[in-house]
Enzyme design. Structure first.
Site, PDB file in Angstrom:
ATOM      1  N   GLU A  89       0.884  -1.169   0.000  1.00  0.00           N
ATOM      2  CA  GLU A  89       0.000   0.000   0.000  1.00  0.00           C
ATOM      3  C   GLU A  89       0.917   1.212   0.000  1.00  0.00           C
ATOM      4  OE1 GLU A  89      -1.942   3.105   1.382  1.00  0.00           O
ATOM      5  OE2 GLU A  89      -2.319   1.889   3.176  1.00  0.00           O
ATOM      6  N   CYS A 105      -2.507   8.687   3.234  1.00  0.00           N
ATOM      7  CA  CYS A 105      -2.332   8.153   1.868  1.00  0.00           C
ATOM      8  C   CYS A 105      -3.491   8.607   1.008  1.00  0.00           C
ATOM      9  CB  CYS A 105      -2.367   6.628   1.867  1.00  0.00           C
ATOM     10  SG  CYS A 105      -1.069   5.912   2.795  1.00  0.00           S
TER      11      CYS A 105
HETATM   12  C1  UN1 Z   1      -3.416   5.573   5.171  1.00  0.00           C
HETATM   13  O1  UN1 Z   1      -3.304   6.796   5.097  1.00  0.00           O
HETATM   14  O2  UN1 Z   1      -2.413   4.813   4.998  1.00  0.00           O
HETATM   15  O3  UN1 Z   1      -9.269   5.946   4.314  1.00  0.00           O
HETATM   16  C2  UN1 Z   1      -4.647   4.863   5.553  1.00  0.00           C
HETATM   17  C3  UN1 Z   1      -8.622   6.555   5.177  1.00  0.00           C
HETATM   18  C4  UN1 Z   1      -8.240   5.812   6.438  1.00  0.00           C
HETATM   19  C5  UN1 Z   1      -7.009   4.996   6.221  1.00  0.00           C
HETATM   20  C6  UN1 Z   1      -5.860   5.739   5.606  1.00  0.00           C
HETATM   21  N1  UN1 Z   1      -9.341   4.946   6.807  1.00  0.00           N
HETATM   22  O4  UN1 Z   1      -8.300   7.732   5.060  1.00  0.00           O
END
Ligand code: UN1
Length: 508
Positions: free
Chosen positions: A262, A296
């Site tokens: 990821e 992310c």
């Molecule tokens: C991440 O930033 O690695 O969808 C995960 C989202 C959170 C998870 C982010 N539930 O923003």
């Protein structure tokens, strides 16, 4: 100005939370400095693991796997269920640690712990649903079936920005799948990792399962590298930058291990003329400025129709100017600090490059509280209008910078959405059903997540999470991701007393 806690306040909150959770502070003390981005100062000194320690840990996890894989999956679920209960009990304490280490506002830190609790629920249910299919055999008196077995040792390498939730997505499912887990958290978030692990250890003691089925490795990149190279590690599940993924993937592939990656996102939202602009505004501001732009899934590109662009961008800028920035421990603050000086430097470099490439900074971008907090890095979220999708717009900068592009036709907007190397999350704001359907169709967004009338971030754990292209292709949490932690075996069982060969082949 919002009140800032002193480093001593943060340290004492952290020690109290760790103590209540049951982390033995004396046992973990050492020389590696842990800082809080709230003040940028050191709050703790921790011991790290040597290469020899890590070798021993992998060995113990591999040995524990031989016992754990024999425990029936619904019984394995009891461990995860108890862990989830302890996470509920210590939700506030864990949130305190996450805020101290990451600088997340309280509400988001609590949300992160809730995300862990949610995935334990999902995994407990999944522990009775590790379904294998049976299918008709072409031969009489034969049965054809697929069975799922645990993989072995799973290494989870996690990033600072979701220091515990992403680990829990992996671990809750890996444990019910029958794997053992070695966790290498980000170097900057070891305390929330130790606490999360201590609660899992307590659950394991109470439920009466082997203690060695989970471990934390505290190390710099060399520890991660060791996990990646070790043939006893069956699966490496890693969250982080594309650069990190490029280092990990070939090493694991060379030994025919598995990866679940990821990596970076460069997420866009399209705002169409028919959109509910009040709703879109809230969706955009949360996704772009929330978590100080350090998810992310953070919204990094806004693709807005030319007919509404000036008005809508003006509204975003107005909202940005009133966003409360400050200590994430202070009531009402919505934007906390960046994680480090390096993050600030990257944000400044990206803004300079954007201007160089023809961008116009509409608002934000500057550092605030530099006098009060000289070692911490608070910035105003920025909105930057760009003439086109230039180099800097194609890169993920882990900071609150929202690049704005405009479009005339939906085809053009979708092409812009897809014209970056990353493919994690995307969104469209529209009240036109055909536009919404087009966006989520095969010729629409090319991302792993494609949302309608909601921003790019803040996904629920019930849906698979991950992305395409340079994001790495992995899926965590949600529906079918349990399969990534298991191996599939096909069984042909002959009860006919004859030996008919498949495809009608004749032999002896
Ligand atoms: C991440 O930033 O690695 O969808 C995960 C989202 C959170 C998870 C982010 N539930 O923003």
């Amino acid at each position: 100005m919002s009140p800032f806690p002193t480093t001593a306040d943060i340290r004492s909150d952290v020690q109290q939370a760790l103590g209540v959770i049951g982390v033995d502070l004396d046992a973990v003390k050492g020389d590696a400095e842990v800082r809080s981005p709230i003040t940028g100062e050191v709050i703790f000194g921790l011991a790290g693991h040597s290469a020899g320690d890590i070798d021993g840990i992998i060995g113990r996890a591999a040995a524990a796997f031989l016992t754990w894989r024999e425990v029936p999956a619904p019984v394995r679920g009891r461990l995860v269920k108890r862990w989830g209960q302890l996470l509920v009990e210590h939700k506030e304490d864990l949130a305190t640690l996450i805020t101290a280490e990451v600088g997340k506002i309280r509400s988001e830190a609590l949300g992160e712990v809730q995300e862990m609790i949610d995935v334990t629920d999902l995994a407990v249910g999944q522990s009775r649903q590790l379904f294998g299919k049976t299918m008709p055999s072409e031969r009489p008196g034969h049965r054809l079936a697929e069975t799922w077995h645990p993989l072995g040792v799973v290494a989870v390498i996690s990033a600072f920005n979701f220091p515990t939730a992403v680990y829990a997505w992996n671990t809750a499912l890996a444990l019910v799948a029958g794997d053992t887990v070695v966790w290498k958290p980000s170097e900057v978030t070891p305390l929330s990792a130790l606490a999360t692990d201590a609660l899992l250890a307590r659950a394991a003691r109470e439920v009466g399962v082997p203690a060695d089925l989970h471990h934390v490795v505290l190390s710099d990149r060399s520890g991660g590298r060791q996990l990646v190279e070790d043939p006893r590690v069956a699966l490496v599940s890693a969250t982080g930058s594309v650069r990190m993924g490029r280092e990990i993937a070939p090493v694991v592939a060379a030994r025919f291990g598995r990866t679940l990656l990821e990596l970076g996102g460069n997420n866009a939202a399209i705002v169409t003329p028919s959109a509910d602009q009040d709703l879109a505004l809230r969706g955009v501001v949360f996704a772009a400025a929330g978590t100080a732009g350090q998810r992310c899934t953070t919204l990094r590109r806004l693709i807005v129709h030319t007919s509404i662009a000036d008005h809508f961008v003006g509204r975003i800028a107005d909202a940005y100017r009133t966003l409360p920035i400050g200590s994430p421990t202070a009531d009402g603050v919505l934007v906390g600090p960046l994680i480090s000086r390096a993050a600030f430097d990257a944000q400044q470099a990206a803004l300079a490059a954007a201007v160089d490439q023809g961008g116009e900074i509409v608002c934000g971008g500057g550092r605030v509280f530099a006098d009060d907090q000289p070692s911490a890095y608070y910035v105003e979220p920025a909105v930057v209008r760009m003439p086109s999708q230039t180099d800097v717009v194609q890169q993920e900068t882990f900071a609150p910078i929202l690049y704005v592009l405009t479009y005339h036709t939906l085809d053009e907007a979708i092409a812009l959405n897809n014209a970056v190397p990353q493919g994690l999350s995307s969104a469209i704001f529209t009240n036109d059903q055909a536009e919404a359907e087009r966006f989520v169709s095969v010729s629409g967004s090319d991302c792993g997540i494609a949302n309608v009338n909601i921003g790019t971030s803040g996904a629920e754990i019930g849906g698979a999470f991950g992305g395409e292209k340079e994001t790495g292709g992995g899926r965590e949490s949600g529906t079918d991701s349990w399969m990534a932690y298991m191996r599939q075996a096909t069984n042909t069982i002959n009860f006919s007393g004859q030996l008919p060969l498949a495809q009608g082949v004749e032999f002896i």
